[in-house]
Design a protein around this motif. Structure first.
Motif: not given
Length: 321
Positions: A221-225
């Motif tokens: 989730d952090d990466a795609v954001r």
């Protein structure tokens, strides 16, 4: 990314380096023309090339015309086809016909317009390069949403202007650095995608397993954001692990990504949908998830599964969900 995805920037760099440059763009096709409307070829004043307008059939003739255009600053409207007397020399032996617009930098195509186009592409903003029958080209970023969605260049029926659509390059974000991902990433790159692989497990997301690929050892989730999700992005979830897949899936369902695919059996997917509904997503939003992932082609093994995934991504991109 491949040079073919950076043609406007390459032309701008050649021009600013003092080499001179021109952009050649396919404006119309008939029959079995090898490239679609909007395909581009950049030509430098030294005869360097990037991109293609015919897959090699008429590039030599286009370069010759482009060099003349760079010299006099005037645009050229060219037509090539199998009906030409010299069809096998500079025509299309495949039987098609194409029209090509050649625009020299600094003359028929102002530097400022191309610089704005390059900036829009780098910012992943859709843009349309408008070439009227008379007057200078201009750049528009609004008012062509249907063309942007369909990725369709062409002549505007009302104004007669040629509209060259420049969408952001396609991206593939893969969550899960597994065997299927090892097959899918190089296939997707050949198909024109810029791939990124996300996996917090360093042993999986390694350069040895994914040479030359952007790797992110972050929580999904952090990466795609951090990457940002848009309408030119496909998200593929391959971990089988809800604590890794679901956070990224939540982000994707709140975005405009054109494709979401998730690995797993029909039973696994049913449980996935239950979790998404419990998280507050509607039936219509959940229906965006392609699961079990890929077209049903009877795939066996990681490579064939990767083929089925890429085929489904292409189907959704070109025909819609």
């Amino acid at each position: 990314m491949q040079d073919a995805d950076d043609i406007p920037r390459i032309a701008l760099d050649w021009h600013r380096d003092g080499k001179g440059a021109a952009l050649a763009t396919v404006t119309q096709t008939w029959g079995s023309a090898p490239r679609r409307v909007g395909a581009m070829l950049a030509i430098s004043g030294a005869g360097d090339m990037a991109g293609s307008v015919s897959g090699g059939c008429v590039e030599g003739a286009v370069v010759a015309e482009a060099l003349e255009a760079i010299g006099d600053g005037e645009a050229r409207h060219l037509e090539y086809g199998v009906a030409d007397g010299d069809a096998f020399a500079v025509g299309l032996a495949c039987g098609g016909t194409i029209r090509i617009l050649v625009q020299p930098m600094g003359g028929a195509l102002p530097e400022a317009v191309l610089a704005d186009l390059v900036a829009a592409r780098e910012a992943r903003r859709p843009a349309a390069l408008i070439t009227p029958e008379r007057g200078a080209p201009r750049l528009e970023t609004r008012g062509f949403e249907e063309r942007f969605r369909a990725d369709r260049s062409g002549f505007d029926e009302e104004s007669g202007d040629f509209v060259a659509v420049h969408n952001p390059p396609l991206r593939l974000i893969v969550v899960g650095a597994v065997h299927i991902a090892q097959a899918l990433v190089p296939m997707a790159r050949i198909a024109g995608y810029d791939p990124t692989v996300i996996d917090p497990r360093a042993a999986f997301a390694s350069e040895a397993r994914f040479p030359g690929t952007r790797l992110m050892e972050d929580w999904p989730d952090d990466a795609v954001r951090a990457l940002g999700l848009d309408t030119r992005t496909a998200l593929v979830l391959l971990t089988h692990d809800p604590k890794l897949d679901d956070p990224a899936l939540n982000e994707a369902l709140r975005s405009g990504v054109f494709y979401i695919g998730a690995l797993g059996s029909t039973r696994t997917h049913a449980k996935r949908l239950e979790r998404m509904r419990a998280a507050g997503f509607t039936e219509a939003e959940c229906a965006r998830i392609h699961g079990p992932i890929g077209l049903d082609i009877g795939a066996a093994g990681p490579a064939e599964i990767a083929v089925s995934i890429l085929a489904q991504m292409t189907q959704v991109l070109r025909r819609g969900a």
